[in-house]
Write a protein that holds these residues in place. Structure first.
Motif, mmCIF file in Angstrom:
data_model
loop_
_atom_site.group_PDB
_atom_site.id
_atom_site.type_symbol
_atom_site.label_atom_id
_atom_site.label_comp_id
_atom_site.label_asym_id
_atom_site.label_seq_id
_atom_site.Cartn_x
_atom_site.Cartn_y
_atom_site.Cartn_z
ATOM 1 N N ASP A 238 -88.572 12.320 33.749
ATOM 2 C CA ASP A 238 -87.982 12.612 35.053
ATOM 3 C C ASP A 238 -87.415 11.383 35.742
ATOM 4 O OD1 ASP A 238 -88.818 15.210 34.675
ATOM 5 O OD2 ASP A 238 -90.728 14.911 35.738
ATOM 6 N N ARG A 239 -87.388 10.249 35.066
ATOM 7 C CA ARG A 239 -86.956 9.012 35.735
ATOM 8 C C ARG A 239 -85.495 9.073 36.131
ATOM 9 N NH1 ARG A 239 -87.776 2.826 33.423
ATOM 10 N NH2 ARG A 239 -86.557 1.791 35.061
ATOM 11 N N PRO A 244 -81.970 7.052 41.581
ATOM 12 C CA PRO A 244 -82.447 6.706 42.924
ATOM 13 C C PRO A 244 -82.353 7.844 43.938
ATOM 14 C CG PRO A 244 -80.195 5.997 42.705
ATOM 15 C CD PRO A 244 -80.539 6.694 41.407
ATOM 16 N N ALA A 245 -82.117 9.085 43.467
ATOM 17 C CA ALA A 245 -81.914 10.199 44.403
ATOM 18 C C ALA A 245 -83.151 10.435 45.266
ATOM 19 C CB ALA A 245 -81.554 11.465 43.632
ATOM 20 N N TYR A 246 -84.337 10.310 44.674
ATOM 21 C CA TYR A 246 -85.565 10.551 45.429
ATOM 22 C C TYR A 246 -85.764 9.496 46.520
ATOM 23 C CZ TYR A 246 -90.532 11.434 46.283
ATOM 24 O OH TYR A 246 -91.738 11.706 46.867
ATOM 25 N N LEU A 247 -85.462 8.226 46.213
ATOM 26 C CA LEU A 247 -85.587 7.173 47.216
ATOM 27 C C LEU A 247 -84.567 7.344 48.334
ATOM 28 C CD1 LEU A 247 -86.276 4.044 44.981
ATOM 29 C CD2 LEU A 247 -87.910 5.460 46.229
ATOM 30 N N ASP A 248 -83.348 7.763 47.998
ATOM 31 C CA ASP A 248 -82.353 8.031 49.046
ATOM 32 C C ASP A 248 -82.815 9.162 49.956
ATOM 33 O OD1 ASP A 248 -80.795 6.050 47.969
ATOM 34 O OD2 ASP A 248 -79.560 7.428 46.782
ATOM 35 N N HIS A 249 -83.427 10.164 49.357
ATOM 36 C CA HIS A 249 -83.962 11.271 50.163
ATOM 37 C C HIS A 249 -85.071 10.784 51.098
ATOM 38 C CE1 HIS A 249 -85.765 15.114 51.228
ATOM 39 N NE2 HIS A 249 -86.900 14.717 50.689
#
Length: 618
Positions: A238-239, A244-249
């Protein structure tokens, strides 16, 4: 030496077994321990015959009986039942083996520390960690609190995000706090706690690790006493999906939480374009206006449409990026004074959670200064220009230009007095072109998620270029008070809890009268509010009757003014006709005299011409 060491170990093992063993074992070894305790444990003070007797057949491996391990005691104790001997023997063997294992482990640890240096042990530990992580299906990411000497922005964002979204759902332990200048409480994840979250269908785990910091030397900026970090654990597959979508969220969600919890501010531009101590041209004050769309006196259908438009704008980042438009929107509020234009702006700010910039155009000296003010505004803000038709000369360009006003003095940069007139006056004034570029030019893109709001009482005075789509996208007419708006005001000021209470009460007849007269009275919501405030202590029925009387008086006065105006117009027409007839008679009577006088003038002129010609000939 070896025999005494073994004897000491056996003695301590039997002592532990004696303390925790059942009564049968205690009775077995009680007398033996008494006789054994008087023996010296150190071989230095023991005589050789005694040592030899201690190293005799009593400690040989073939001696399996507990009595064989102990010296003989002439005093015989009570015999122990045979059925309890096997259990006592097993307990003794267990504790003896455990003591031997602990001793061997301590000896091995001492040998490792003595033989292998600390650097080598650390390298081996890192190698084992790498091998373990290589075989693990997870990958880990550390988000530390400090990035060098500065604070890590991602750490604060993760703490806000987890405390408001993931932690309450997972039942984690939270720490409660309230930041400075904040209107609400915030929750933080406690130390050494772990929470789970999900994003895009993938499960993630966060762990908050707190460890004491090693002693630090002298520093101009001392670091915290504890080292804090968040550890993110995700699956290797899942990396690519999470980063970086999760960090942007997380960053976007934290910014929204921070904005919601922070007090909103109302800014105004400084007089003459002066800067404050921070070098900013805006002076902020806390924005505490209580107006909301629930209390705003307007037709509910129109309010719902405005709220839907604002909601689409606030969540339309992807839409504006896809269409290539600047993320901004313009609203024009126009209507008679007292219809709630300022309350509408406050309701919009409270609904979206935006700061408000109140731009006073009379304090702006030039178009360049106007652009600088725009550049110093933040995203997620509402830029307001109230009464734009009265601020500067921005009227319709199709009308004939009026006479230039007299130059007026204004303070100069050096403290002297300057005149607006002259060759440099054009450079020190706001033009319609500068305002258009301010709202819809290239400079309007310096920022995102901003709303422009113009208010005016006379929309017909504004230039059409200022009102077109792209600058003022939505025109909102703030009309006189209607019956749906009147119902909202009655609930706000008189305390009606619901529409059923308002319709089914004893004031139903008065309510029907208000519905009948409110449109004819053409009263503003501000006037209705003033009447209700004055009479709210008299009771609901009395306040509504007083309001009904006011509506009837205004409607009657309006009817009288309308009749008087029509009569005056008819009288003016008749008087105008009579005056025209009199003027025609006067012109008819005066026309012969004017002809004679004109003829005399012409004849005199001819005579003078003849004399002049004669003089020229002579």
């Amino acid at each position: 030496m070896v025999g005494c060491s073994r004897l000491s170990l056996a003695y301590y093992s039997l002592t532990v077994a004696h303390l925790i063993s059942p009564p049968s074992l205690k009775s077995l070894s009680g007398s033996s321990l008494k006789s054994f305790s008087i023996l010296p444990l150190s071989p230095i003070n023991a005589s050789p015959p005694l040592v030899e007797s201690l190293q005799g057949p009593a400690l040989t491996p073939s001696s399996s009986s507990p009595a064989a391990l102990l010296p003989s005691n002439p005093i015989q104790s009570n015999p122990t039942p045979r059925e309890s001997l096997p259990r006592a023997t097993k307990m003794k063997e267990y504790w003896t083996a455990l003591a031997s294992l602990m001793g061997a482990f301590a000896f091995l640890q001492g040998v490792l520390h003595a033989v292998f240096p600390a650097e080598l042990r650390a390298a081996v530990a890192r190698l084992l960690g790498r091998l373990t992580r290589g075989l693990s299906p997870y990958c880990y990411f550390d988000v530390t609190e400090m990035d060098g000497m500065s604070t890590n922005e991602i750490y604060d964002a993760v703490q806000l995000y987890l405390s408001s979204t993931a932690a309450p759902a997972s039942g984690a332990r939270l720490s409660l706090s309230r930041p400075l200048n904040a209107s609400s409480f915030t929750f933080g994840l406690a130390a050494s706690d772990r929470v789970s979250d999900s994003f895009a269908g993938a499960a993630v785990t966060w762990e908050h690790v707190v460890a004491p910091r090693q002693g630090q030397g002298f520093s101009w900026r001392p670091l915290p006493e504890e080292k804090r970090r968040f550890t993110l654990r995700i699956r290797r597959g899942d990396r690519d999906k999470l980063l970086p979508a999760y960090l942007d969220h997380i960053l976007a969600a934290a910014a929204e939480i921070r904005r919601r919890s922070k007090d909103r501010l109302l800014y105004t531009n400084a007089r003459g374009g002066a800067m404050d101590a921070r070098g900013l041209p805006w002076d902020p004050v806390p924005f505490k206006h209580p107006s909301t769309f629930d209390t705003l006196a307007m037709d509910p259908a129109r309010k719902a449409a405005i709220m839907a438009d604002l909601r689409d704008f606030a969540g339309g980042s992807a839409f504006y990026e896809r269409t290539g438009r600047a993320w901004k929107r313009g609203y024009l509020l126009y209507g008679p004074p007292g219809t709630g234009k300022s309350s509408m702006i406050a309701a919009m700010a409270n609904f979206l959670g935006y700061d408000v910039y109140d731009l006073e155009l009379t304090e702006v000296g030039s178009n360049a200064e106007l652009r600088k003010l725009l550049m110093k505004t933040t995203s997620k803000s509402i830029i307001v220009i109230e009464d734009i038709d009265c601020s500067v000369d921005l009227t319709n360009r199709a009308k004939p230009a009026a006479a230039a006003p007299a130059p007026r003095p204004r303070p100069g940069i050096d403290g002297g007095i300057e005149q607006d007139g002259g060759a440099g006056s054009a450079a020190r004034s706001i033009t319609l072109s500068g305002l258009l570029n301010f709202t819809d030019g290239l400079w309007s893109c310096c920022g995102a998620e901003r709303i422009f709001v113009f208010t005016t009482n006379h929309v017909e005075k504004l230039d059409p270029a200022l009102l077109r789509s792209g600058r003022m996208d939505m025109h909102i007419f703030m009309s006189y008070c209607t019956f749906p708006a009147l119902r909202i005001l009655l609930k706000n000021y008189l305390g009606f809890q619901s529409d059923g209470e308002l319709d089914g009460g004893a004031e139903e007849a008065v309510l029907r009268g208000l519905e009948e007269w409110v449109d004819a009275a053409e009263i503003t919501p501000a006037d209705v509010s003033e009447v209700l405030i004055k009479n709210r202590r008299s009771g609901k029925a009395e306040a509504m009757r007083e309001l009904l009387d006011v509506l009837k008086d205004r409607a009657a006065g309006k009817r009288q003014r309308g009749g008087g105006a029509s009569a005056a117009a008819e009288t003016g027409k008749e008087a105008g006709g009579e005056n025209e007839e009199e003027e025609e008679e006067k012109r008819a009577l005066e026309s012969p005299k004017e002809g004679k006088e004109q003829a005399g003038i012409d004849s005199c002129g001819d005579g003078h011409d003849d004399v002049a010609e004669a003089k020229k000939e002579v």
